[in-house]
Design an enzyme around this catalytic site. Structure first.
Site, mmCIF file in Angstrom:
data_model
loop_
_atom_site.group_PDB
_atom_site.id
_atom_site.type_symbol
_atom_site.label_atom_id
_atom_site.label_comp_id
_atom_site.label_asym_id
_atom_site.label_seq_id
_atom_site.Cartn_x
_atom_site.Cartn_y
_atom_site.Cartn_z
ATOM 1 N N LYS A 1 0.837 -1.191 0.000
ATOM 2 C CA LYS A 1 0.000 0.000 0.000
ATOM 3 C C LYS A 1 0.877 1.247 0.000
ATOM 4 C CE LYS A 1 0.760 1.949 3.329
ATOM 5 N NZ LYS A 1 2.005 2.460 3.968
ATOM 6 N N TYR B 1 -4.755 3.916 5.892
ATOM 7 C CA TYR B 1 -5.311 3.025 6.933
ATOM 8 C C TYR B 1 -6.625 3.590 7.477
ATOM 9 C CZ TYR B 1 -0.943 0.436 7.053
ATOM 10 O OH TYR B 1 0.136 -0.330 6.702
HETATM 11 P P1 NDP Z 1 12.413 1.487 2.293
HETATM 12 O O1 NDP Z 1 12.945 2.776 1.837
HETATM 13 O O2 NDP Z 1 12.906 0.947 3.582
HETATM 14 O O3 NDP Z 1 12.663 0.365 1.177
HETATM 15 C C1 NDP Z 1 12.387 0.558 -0.172
HETATM 16 C C2 NDP Z 1 13.381 -0.259 -0.998
HETATM 17 O O4 NDP Z 1 13.046 -0.080 -2.374
HETATM 18 C C3 NDP Z 1 14.835 0.215 -0.887
HETATM 19 O O5 NDP Z 1 15.519 -0.340 0.208
HETATM 20 C C4 NDP Z 1 15.403 -0.249 -2.201
HETATM 21 O O6 NDP Z 1 15.711 -1.638 -2.113
HETATM 22 C C5 NDP Z 1 14.230 -0.160 -3.161
HETATM 23 N N1 NDP Z 1 14.308 1.010 -4.043
HETATM 24 C C6 NDP Z 1 14.363 0.956 -5.409
HETATM 25 N N2 NDP Z 1 14.421 2.173 -5.941
HETATM 26 C C7 NDP Z 1 14.413 3.053 -4.911
HETATM 27 C C8 NDP Z 1 14.488 4.466 -4.853
HETATM 28 N N3 NDP Z 1 14.546 5.234 -5.944
HETATM 29 N N4 NDP Z 1 14.485 5.049 -3.634
HETATM 30 C C9 NDP Z 1 14.401 4.303 -2.517
HETATM 31 N N5 NDP Z 1 14.340 2.944 -2.515
HETATM 32 C C10 NDP Z 1 14.348 2.315 -3.714
HETATM 33 O O7 NDP Z 1 10.818 1.623 2.320
HETATM 34 P P2 NDP Z 1 9.789 0.716 3.109
HETATM 35 O O8 NDP Z 1 10.251 -0.668 3.141
HETATM 36 O O9 NDP Z 1 9.454 1.378 4.381
HETATM 37 O O10 NDP Z 1 8.476 0.860 2.175
HETATM 38 C C11 NDP Z 1 8.350 0.124 0.974
HETATM 39 C C12 NDP Z 1 6.866 -0.004 0.621
HETATM 40 O O11 NDP Z 1 6.220 -0.718 1.643
HETATM 41 C C13 NDP Z 1 6.108 1.312 0.503
HETATM 42 O O12 NDP Z 1 5.174 1.240 -0.522
HETATM 43 C C14 NDP Z 1 5.411 1.456 1.830
HETATM 44 O O13 NDP Z 1 4.219 2.224 1.768
HETATM 45 C C15 NDP Z 1 5.116 0.016 2.170
HETATM 46 N N6 NDP Z 1 5.041 -0.222 3.607
HETATM 47 C C16 NDP Z 1 3.965 -0.915 4.080
HETATM 48 C C17 NDP Z 1 3.818 -1.135 5.404
HETATM 49 C C18 NDP Z 1 2.661 -1.919 5.917
HETATM 50 O O14 NDP Z 1 2.498 -2.012 7.136
HETATM 51 N N7 NDP Z 1 1.866 -2.544 5.053
HETATM 52 C C19 NDP Z 1 4.790 -0.612 6.388
HETATM 53 C C20 NDP Z 1 5.940 0.019 5.766
HETATM 54 C C21 NDP Z 1 6.023 0.219 4.430
HETATM 55 P P3 NDP Z 1 16.979 -2.263 -2.843
HETATM 56 O O15 NDP Z 1 18.175 -1.601 -2.217
HETATM 57 O O16 NDP Z 1 16.864 -3.695 -2.539
HETATM 58 O O17 NDP Z 1 16.844 -1.953 -4.303
#
Ligand code: NDP
Length: 364
Positions: free
Chosen positions: A133, A218
């Site tokens: 989401k 949410y």
């Molecule tokens: P993070 O920033 O921690 O992780 C995102 C990952 O995406 C990065 O670590 C990277 O992984 C990859 N990535 C690829 N391109 C980019 C870019 N341009 N900038 C940043 N990251 C990039 O975010 P979250 O894990 O917190 O969130 C990810 C998704 O999950 C979002 O859509 C968020 O809304 C959702 N979410 C949902 C939750 C829930 O409870 N359902 C809770 C938290 C988040 P790599 O280095 O492997 O390429």
């Protein structure tokens, strides 16, 4: 300790505690081969929550990784032994995932602005998708995701974990069965104090918007699934901007008022400036409320009968166990955690922004 927690979660999952809404019992699934899943974007949510769910579940097996940061791979391979080297992809060669026969589903945990692109690519590669989401940045992107999955004959779920979590399932029941009488008014608030000013959540292109997109969704979900109705109109107001540098691209906070049929009003508030997480429903025969309502917990709630006494679970484990049977089934996913539900929320999120921008009441 870790082992004890795992076995508790497996037992809790097998008891089917969230089963009234999620259907077939996970217990029956355990004899089957696990579904192969690849994580796309190895950030915080993938590592700290979905990764834990994949450790806890017997229904899924992590068989692939998609990352732009190869240095993250060894830790994941150590944690999940058996991931083949040929199933490790970058964003550039993502399309090659089509050839990975042991990957049935991809789980997209990328920034919001990349959800549409990688969902559509995954669908073209013939893989089912779970996308985090909010579903996308815009309604048009969400529609394109649904269309791509329909065309490819693959399923699209949204990571709506609250549909598998006991406290939220219980308030759905209160609202829909009118346990405490008709709901006349709801208040839904979700905000937190955001840290790192350089993070993607503050960039419009990657986040789609501010706290409304991130956690306000949410509140929208809770209003809809508790009332079991769809809103008919919305008005909204931007909150004050106290840090114009940090909030140059997305809102710092926002308030909205949704009108539902039968004259029910739901007020909402979402913010990156303050920690708040409550849902409150005023009914004919008393009130029920949850706080915290949607974060990883332990969630807490009260009704006219006293404290809500329900199991505290790992939401993502319940989500993954709950979704698995539906990915095995030949039937389409039920709407409540699918892209259809994601699109409905996207339309409301965009209407809230339009209402705040124009000062008008927007019909839904
Ligand atoms: P993070 O920033 O921690 O992780 C995102 C990952 O995406 C990065 O670590 C990277 O992984 C990859 N990535 C690829 N391109 C980019 C870019 N341009 N900038 C940043 N990251 C990039 O975010 P979250 O894990 O917190 O969130 C990810 C998704 O999950 C979002 O859509 C968020 O809304 C959702 N979410 C949902 C939750 C829930 O409870 N359902 C809770 C938290 C988040 P790599 O280095 O492997 O390429």
């Amino acid at each position: 300790m870790k082992q004890r927690r795992r076995s508790f979660l497996k037992t809790a999952g097998s008891l089917g505690l969230a089963m009234p809404v999620i259907g077939p019992s996970f217990f029956n699934l355990r004899e089957d081969k696990p579904l192969g899943i690849a994580m796309v974007g190895l950030g915080s949510y993938a590592k700290n929550q979905i990764g834990v769910a994949l450790e806890n579940t017997g229904a899924w097996k992590l068989t692939g990784l998609v990352t732009g940061t190869p240095s993250k791979v060894p830790e994941w391979k150590k944690r999940f032994p058996g991931i083949k080297d040929e199933n490790i992809f970058s964003y550039e060669n993502f399309d090659k995932i089509a050839g990975a026969k042991d990957i049935d589903v991809v789980y997209i945990t990328l920034p919001n602005g990349l959800h549409a692109e990688y969902t559509i690519k995954a669908a073209k590669a013939g893989k089912h998708v779970i996308c985090e989401k909010p579903m996308a940045n815009t309604v048009e992107e969400a529609e394109a995701m649904l269309e791509a999955c329909r065309k490819a004959g693959v399923k699209l779920a949204i990571g709506y974990r609250c549909h598998f979590e006991p406290f939220n399932l219980e308030v759905m029941k209160y609202g829909r069965e009118k346990t405490f009488g008709r709901i006349n008014f709801m208040q839904t608030n979700f905000g937190f104090r955001i840290g790192d000013p350089t993070q993607w959540r503050l960039k419009k292109a990657l986040a789609g918007g501010g706290p409304l997109m991130d956690v306000g969704v949410y509140c929208i979900q809770a209003a809809r699934y508790t009332l079991g109705m769809e809103p008919v109109s919305v008005s909204a107001q931007w909150g004050p901007v106290t840090d114009p540098t940090r909030f140059s691209e997305v809102e710092e906070s926002i308030s909205w008022q949704l009108t539902f049929p039968e004259g029910v009003t739901v007020n909402g508030f979402s913010s990156y400036r303050t920690n708040v997480e409550t849902m409150f429903a005023s009914c004919d025969k008393g009130n029920f409320e949850m706080s915290p309502a949607w974060s990883y917990g332990p969630l807490k709630g009260r009704t006219p009968l006293g404290e809500m006494n329900l199991p505290v679970v790992h939401h993502q484990t319940y989500q993954m166990n709950g979704m698995a049977p539906y990915f095995r089934s030949k039937d389409p996913l039920p709407d409540h955690f699918s892209g259809v539900e994601g699109l409905r929320d996207m339309k409301i999120l965009m209407a809230i922004y339009e209402a705040a921008r124009t000062g008008k009441v927007i019909a839904l």
